[in-house]
Every structure is written in C-alpha cells, then in structure tokens.
Design an enzyme around this catalytic site. Structure first.
Site, mmCIF file in Angstrom:
data_model
loop_
_atom_site.group_PDB
_atom_site.id
_atom_site.type_symbol
_atom_site.label_atom_id
_atom_site.label_comp_id
_atom_site.label_asym_id
_atom_site.label_seq_id
_atom_site.Cartn_x
_atom_site.Cartn_y
_atom_site.Cartn_z
ATOM 1 N N TYR A 31 -31.014 -6.303 -36.694
ATOM 2 C CA TYR A 31 -31.182 -7.388 -37.679
ATOM 3 C C TYR A 31 -32.302 -7.084 -38.668
ATOM 4 C CZ TYR A 31 -27.451 -10.084 -35.771
ATOM 5 O OH TYR A 31 -26.192 -10.470 -35.411
ATOM 6 N N GLN A 76 -19.171 -17.183 -44.462
ATOM 7 C CA GLN A 76 -19.366 -16.608 -43.124
ATOM 8 C C GLN A 76 -20.521 -15.616 -43.180
ATOM 9 O OE1 GLN A 76 -15.339 -15.574 -41.154
ATOM 10 N NE2 GLN A 76 -14.937 -15.534 -43.340
ATOM 11 N N ASN A 77 -20.954 -15.295 -44.372
ATOM 12 C CA ASN A 77 -21.974 -14.258 -44.543
ATOM 13 C C ASN A 77 -23.365 -14.795 -44.237
ATOM 14 O OD1 ASN A 77 -19.803 -12.798 -45.410
ATOM 15 N ND2 ASN A 77 -20.267 -13.021 -47.588
ATOM 16 N N VAL A 78 -24.210 -13.912 -43.776
ATOM 17 C CA VAL A 78 -25.589 -14.289 -43.408
ATOM 18 C C VAL A 78 -26.591 -13.639 -44.369
ATOM 19 C CG1 VAL A 78 -25.005 -14.664 -40.975
ATOM 20 C CG2 VAL A 78 -25.697 -12.379 -41.723
ATOM 21 N N HIS A 82 -22.463 -19.328 -40.370
ATOM 22 C CA HIS A 82 -22.921 -18.440 -39.299
ATOM 23 C C HIS A 82 -24.421 -18.210 -39.340
ATOM 24 C CE1 HIS A 82 -18.601 -16.594 -39.270
ATOM 25 N NE2 HIS A 82 -18.678 -17.698 -38.554
ATOM 26 N N CYS A 91 -36.619 -20.084 -32.054
ATOM 27 C CA CYS A 91 -37.330 -19.731 -30.819
ATOM 28 C C CYS A 91 -36.410 -19.842 -29.608
ATOM 29 C CB CYS A 91 -38.528 -20.675 -30.648
ATOM 30 S SG CYS A 91 -39.425 -20.325 -29.131
ATOM 31 N N THR A 128 -12.352 -12.034 -46.892
ATOM 32 C CA THR A 128 -12.468 -12.145 -45.440
ATOM 33 C C THR A 128 -11.199 -11.615 -44.793
ATOM 34 O OG1 THR A 128 -12.837 -13.608 -43.541
ATOM 35 C CG2 THR A 128 -11.682 -14.573 -45.433
ATOM 36 N N GLU A 134 -6.961 -6.182 -49.550
ATOM 37 C CA GLU A 134 -5.890 -5.887 -48.579
ATOM 38 C C GLU A 134 -5.171 -7.191 -48.281
ATOM 39 O OE1 GLU A 134 -7.750 -4.722 -44.836
ATOM 40 O OE2 GLU A 134 -8.479 -6.758 -44.498
ATOM 41 N N ALA A 152 -13.298 -8.601 -55.610
ATOM 42 C CA ALA A 152 -13.749 -9.953 -55.964
ATOM 43 C C ALA A 152 -14.595 -9.966 -57.234
ATOM 44 C CB ALA A 152 -14.546 -10.522 -54.789
HETATM 45 C C1 BV8 Z 1 -16.533 -19.737 -31.370
HETATM 46 C C2 BV8 Z 1 -22.790 -13.645 -37.632
HETATM 47 C C3 BV8 Z 1 -16.164 -21.457 -29.880
HETATM 48 C C4 BV8 Z 1 -23.155 -12.403 -36.914
HETATM 49 C C5 BV8 Z 1 -20.445 -13.773 -37.210
HETATM 50 C C6 BV8 Z 1 -15.021 -15.454 -26.362
HETATM 51 C C7 BV8 Z 1 -15.771 -16.610 -26.216
HETATM 52 C C8 BV8 Z 1 -15.840 -17.539 -27.231
HETATM 53 C C9 BV8 Z 1 -15.211 -17.315 -28.424
HETATM 54 C C10 BV8 Z 1 -14.483 -16.156 -28.551
HETATM 55 C C11 BV8 Z 1 -14.364 -15.230 -27.555
HETATM 56 N N1 BV8 Z 1 -13.567 -14.209 -27.988
HETATM 57 C C12 BV8 Z 1 -13.183 -14.454 -29.231
HETATM 58 C C13 BV8 Z 1 -13.716 -15.625 -29.591
HETATM 59 C C14 BV8 Z 1 -13.589 -16.255 -30.834
HETATM 60 C C15 BV8 Z 1 -14.548 -15.502 -31.750
HETATM 61 C C16 BV8 Z 1 -13.667 -14.676 -32.652
HETATM 62 O O1 BV8 Z 1 -13.064 -15.235 -33.545
HETATM 63 N N2 BV8 Z 1 -13.608 -13.368 -32.375
HETATM 64 C C17 BV8 Z 1 -12.769 -12.502 -33.167
HETATM 65 C C18 BV8 Z 1 -13.412 -11.121 -33.226
HETATM 66 C C19 BV8 Z 1 -11.388 -12.482 -32.571
HETATM 67 N N3 BV8 Z 1 -15.295 -16.496 -32.507
HETATM 68 C C20 BV8 Z 1 -16.485 -16.868 -32.064
HETATM 69 O O2 BV8 Z 1 -17.054 -16.405 -31.096
HETATM 70 C C21 BV8 Z 1 -17.087 -17.989 -32.892
HETATM 71 N N4 BV8 Z 1 -17.460 -19.057 -32.032
HETATM 72 O O3 BV8 Z 1 -15.362 -19.484 -31.396
HETATM 73 O O4 BV8 Z 1 -17.081 -20.746 -30.641
HETATM 74 C C22 BV8 Z 1 -16.495 -21.233 -28.474
HETATM 75 C C23 BV8 Z 1 -17.719 -20.706 -28.106
HETATM 76 C C24 BV8 Z 1 -18.004 -20.537 -26.751
HETATM 77 C C25 BV8 Z 1 -17.047 -20.862 -25.812
HETATM 78 C C26 BV8 Z 1 -15.804 -21.368 -26.227
HETATM 79 C C27 BV8 Z 1 -15.545 -21.552 -27.561
HETATM 80 C C28 BV8 Z 1 -18.339 -17.498 -33.599
HETATM 81 C C29 BV8 Z 1 -17.936 -16.495 -34.656
HETATM 82 C C30 BV8 Z 1 -19.152 -16.151 -35.476
HETATM 83 C C31 BV8 Z 1 -19.586 -14.737 -35.147
HETATM 84 N N5 BV8 Z 1 -20.654 -14.360 -36.084
HETATM 85 N N6 BV8 Z 1 -21.424 -13.511 -38.051
HETATM 86 C C32 BV8 Z 1 -23.709 -11.407 -37.898
HETATM 87 O O5 BV8 Z 1 -23.280 -11.375 -39.062
HETATM 88 O O6 BV8 Z 1 -24.577 -10.633 -37.450
HETATM 89 S S1 BV8 Z 1 -18.874 -13.403 -37.672
HETATM 90 C C33 BV8 Z 1 -18.883 -11.954 -38.559
HETATM 91 O O7 BV8 Z 1 -17.500 -11.676 -38.809
HETATM 92 C C34 BV8 Z 1 -19.478 -12.048 -39.928
HETATM 93 O O8 BV8 Z 1 -20.141 -13.250 -40.181
HETATM 94 C C35 BV8 Z 1 -18.289 -11.959 -40.831
HETATM 95 O O9 BV8 Z 1 -18.394 -12.793 -41.911
HETATM 96 C C36 BV8 Z 1 -17.232 -12.423 -39.960
HETATM 97 C C37 BV8 Z 1 -15.824 -12.195 -40.352
HETATM 98 O O10 BV8 Z 1 -15.722 -10.958 -40.916
HETATM 99 P P1 BV8 Z 1 -15.382 -10.935 -42.471
HETATM 100 O O11 BV8 Z 1 -16.406 -11.741 -43.203
HETATM 101 O O12 BV8 Z 1 -13.972 -11.306 -42.663
HETATM 102 O O13 BV8 Z 1 -15.665 -9.441 -42.788
HETATM 103 P P2 BV8 Z 1 -14.709 -8.220 -42.463
HETATM 104 O O14 BV8 Z 1 -15.514 -6.987 -42.601
HETATM 105 O O15 BV8 Z 1 -13.950 -8.494 -41.213
HETATM 106 O O16 BV8 Z 1 -13.618 -8.278 -43.642
HETATM 107 C C38 BV8 Z 1 -14.027 -8.037 -44.974
HETATM 108 C C39 BV8 Z 1 -12.818 -8.376 -45.819
HETATM 109 O O17 BV8 Z 1 -13.188 -8.228 -47.181
HETATM 110 C C40 BV8 Z 1 -11.644 -7.452 -45.579
HETATM 111 O O18 BV8 Z 1 -10.455 -8.216 -45.557
HETATM 112 C C41 BV8 Z 1 -11.663 -6.539 -46.805
HETATM 113 O O19 BV8 Z 1 -10.352 -6.147 -47.196
HETATM 114 C C42 BV8 Z 1 -12.226 -7.448 -47.850
HETATM 115 N N7 BV8 Z 1 -12.924 -6.766 -48.934
HETATM 116 C C43 BV8 Z 1 -13.700 -5.657 -48.852
HETATM 117 N N8 BV8 Z 1 -14.196 -5.376 -50.076
HETATM 118 C C44 BV8 Z 1 -13.742 -6.332 -50.929
HETATM 119 C C45 BV8 Z 1 -12.928 -7.212 -50.210
HETATM 120 N N9 BV8 Z 1 -12.325 -8.272 -50.770
HETATM 121 C C46 BV8 Z 1 -12.525 -8.463 -52.093
HETATM 122 N N10 BV8 Z 1 -13.288 -7.663 -52.851
HETATM 123 C C47 BV8 Z 1 -13.909 -6.586 -52.309
HETATM 124 N N11 BV8 Z 1 -14.661 -5.791 -53.083
HETATM 125 ZN ZN ZN Z 2 -41.294 -21.709 -29.538
#
Ligand code: BV8
Ligand code: ZN
Length: 273
Positions: free
Chosen positions: A71, A109-111, A127, A135, A215, A242, A258
């Site tokens: 981070y 979704q971006n940080v 996010h 803390c 996304t 894509e 974009a």
């Molecule tokens: C939740 C912060 C409910 C981190 C992020 C097990 C237990 C619990 C939940 C789950 C589990 N297994 C799976 C899940 C669900 C999980 C999930 O969805 N997993 C996925 C992988 C299947 N979700 C969660 O865990 C969420 N919480 O469900 O809670 C719960 C909880 C507990 C118990 C029961 C239920 C929390 C999700 C948040 C995770 N944190 N970010 C950090 O950044 O360090 S998410 C992370 O991925 C980023 O924030 C990012 O934004 C996000 C998604 O990715 P994208 O933004 O889409 O980026 P990516 O690279 O994938 O795609 C880029 C896109 O841009 C592409 O399409 C590309 O073509 C396009 N692109 C590229 N260049 C361009 C462009 N487009 C236009 N112009 C360009 N130039």
């Molecule tokens: Zn503290």
C-alpha cells in the site's frame, strides 16, 4: 463502425441532456491513462503477488509488513499521477448538471483519489481510499497523506525486491492508542460499509441514466449494479476497451479508452433539447 459510434454518441448525448439523475460507476480502467495500473491487466501484479492475494484481512494478519509495503508503494505511485481527461470530463459534467438543478453522482471502486483531485464532489469511494487509515484496535480513522507514511517504509515497497520484514512496532500506528493501523480500504471478503451501501442504494433508486466506465464487472457488489438497473429499464452506457459481463445488458457499449470517449460523451456543450 465509426458512423455507428458517432450516431450512438449523439443518441447517448440526447439521453444525457434529458436525464435528471445520472449515476456513474468507475473502475481501475478510468485511471489507466493516468498511469495507475489496473488489477487484471499486466499491472495487476506486485512482486509475485496478485492484488487479490494482498488485499485481504488474512494477508494483513499474516504479514502486515508485506501488505503495508504494497500500500505504501501504491500511495507513492498515485502521488506522482494526475487525473486524466476522463476524470475531468466527469467532474465538468457534474458541475453542469448541478447548475441545471439536476443530480449527478459518481461511485468509484478505485482507491486512488483521482476523481476527488479532478474536482468531483458527489463521490462515493465504495472501497475506501489509499490515503485513509483505520486503527486495528480503537477504530480511529483519519486521512493521512504523509510521505512516507512512516520512517520504516521509506524506500521500501519496490515491486523488484523483497526487503526484510518490518517489525510491527515500526509500522504505521494509531495517533490515539499507538496500535497498528491498516489502510481504510475494503479488502476482498470484507463488507462494504453500511452507510456507503445505503448511499449507493439511494442513488440506484433515483438513477435515470447509468454510465459504467473502466471496470471488468467482476467484483461484487459493484458488478451487480448494471443488472439491477437494467431490470428497471434504465439506459446503461458502458465505456471499456474490452467487452465485460455488463456489455450484454448495456444499452450502449462505447469501445475505446475512457480519456478519449468521455469528453465526447459528456462534453460541456450539452444543452437541453
Ligand atoms: C463482499 C480495494 C460481502 C482493494 C477492492 C469470499 C467471501 C466474501 C466475499 C467474496 C468471497 N469470494 C468472492 C467474494 C466476493 C468478492 C468478489 O467479488 N470477488 C471477485 C474477485 C469474484 N467481493 C468482495 O469480497 C466484496 N465484499 O462481497 O462483501 C460479504 C463479505 C463477507 C462475507 C460475506 C459477504 C469486497 C470487494 C472489494 C475488494 N476491494 N478494492 C485495493 O484496491 O487494494 S476491489 C478491486 O477490484 C479494486 O477496487 C478494483 O476497482 C476492483 C474491480 O476491478 P476493476 O476496477 O474492474 O479493475 P480491473 O483491473 O478488474 O478492470 C479494469 C477494466 O478497465 C478492464 O475491463 C479493462 O478492459 C478496462 N480498461 C483498461 N484501460 C482502460 C479501460 N477502460 C477504458 N479505458 C481505458 N483506458
Ligand atoms: Zn487506535
């Protein structure tokens, strides 16, 4: 193809000029042209880890030093980047809508904080943010823009090499109780904060035009918003280089970067027709 796109852009702009509550959802792709790596592209790797291996509570409890290096690296990287034309087009469209007494909200979704730096006001960082800490024991949460965030992380975090683990007592600590702090970011497997979910829920209820930008529509709950809105027959425009799971339910899919497309879709000479 081009004529179709131009025609579709004009159609979208007519819808935009008539909309009263626009909702934008952005992902890592909107920051790609600012030089911030996306998650699933080549940039999705740091050392030999995928982001999904590091952005989890388990990774942090197993090695807070490794996760803090990751981070810290991203904080320092983002600091050197600027919002691009896509972020700016969104901020300008919001200002235009506000002047017309209409609603314009952005969920990201971006940080990386780039929407805020581009001037977007109505922003939901669902996010969290790289420059917020929380803390692990008293929950004290604050903005922290220090560079480096603590002395032990200075010159650490390079994707090239591993350094020795940093002792927990030398990692970022709470100003109130001195315990270890973590990034105030939603990791995989963690719930999105209730107040954020409520705000998102309200915006989805009110939305009459949905724009989803850069996304992969893989991560939930954000990936589910397009289908909720499509079931309500709300027009959806996707901007991506894509196709994604949202493409098949989108009214428009504008294929391209974009920073090139958003100014065409949102530029300020949108007038009521
Ligand atoms: C939740 C912060 C409910 C981190 C992020 C097990 C237990 C619990 C939940 C789950 C589990 N297994 C799976 C899940 C669900 C999980 C999930 O969805 N997993 C996925 C992988 C299947 N979700 C969660 O865990 C969420 N919480 O469900 O809670 C719960 C909880 C507990 C118990 C029961 C239920 C929390 C999700 C948040 C995770 N944190 N970010 C950090 O950044 O360090 S998410 C992370 O991925 C980023 O924030 C990012 O934004 C996000 C998604 O990715 P994208 O933004 O889409 O980026 P990516 O690279 O994938 O795609 C880029 C896109 O841009 C592409 O399409 C590309 O073509 C396009 N692109 C590229 N260049 C361009 C462009 N487009 C236009 N112009 C360009 N130039
Ligand atoms: Zn503290």
């Amino acid at each position: 193809m081009a004529s179709t796109t131009t025609g579709k852009i004009a159609e979208f702009r007519r819808l935009l000029s008539r909309a009263h509550s626009v909702l934008v959802l952005t992902g890592a792709g909107i920051s790609a042209e600012s030089g911030v790596p996306t998650f699933r592209g080549a940039g999705g790797l740091w050392r030999q880890f995928r982001v999904t291996d590091l952005a989890t509570p388990a990774a942090f409890s197993r090695s807070p030093s490794l996760v803090w290096e990751f981070y810290h690296y991203r904080r320092e990287l983002v600091r050197t980047k600027q919002p691009n034309k896509a972020h700016i087009a969104i901020a300008q469209a919001e200002a235009k809508f506000e002047k017309q007494g209409k609603r314009f909200n952005v969920i990201t979704q971006n940080v990386d904080g780039l929407h805020r730096r581009a001037g977007t006001k109505n922003l939901i960082e669902m996010h969290g943010n790289l420059f917020m800490t929380r803390c692990t024991s008293c929950g004290f949460t604050e903005e922290n823009n220090s560079s480096p965030i603590c002395e032990s992380l200075r010159n650490r975090g390079s994707p090239a090499e591993n350094g020795p683990d940093i002792n927990e007592k030398d990692l970022p600590c709470c100003r109130k109780c001195k315990s270890l702090v973590r990034p105030h970011i939603v990791w995989f497997g963690e719930q999105i904060w209730d107040d954020v979910l409520e705000k998102i829920e309200k915006e989805i209820q009110l939305c009459d035009l949905f724009l989803v930008v850069g996304t992969s529509s893989v991560v939930y709950p954000a990936a589910g918003y397009a289908s909720i809105l499509s079931q309500k027959n709300i027009p959806i425009a996707e901007v991506n280089i894509e196709t994604t799971p949202s493409t098949s339910i989108a009214t428009y899919h504008f294929h391209g970067p974009a920073a090139q497309l958003l100014p065409q879709l949102l530029s300020s000479n949108i007038d009521d027709e």
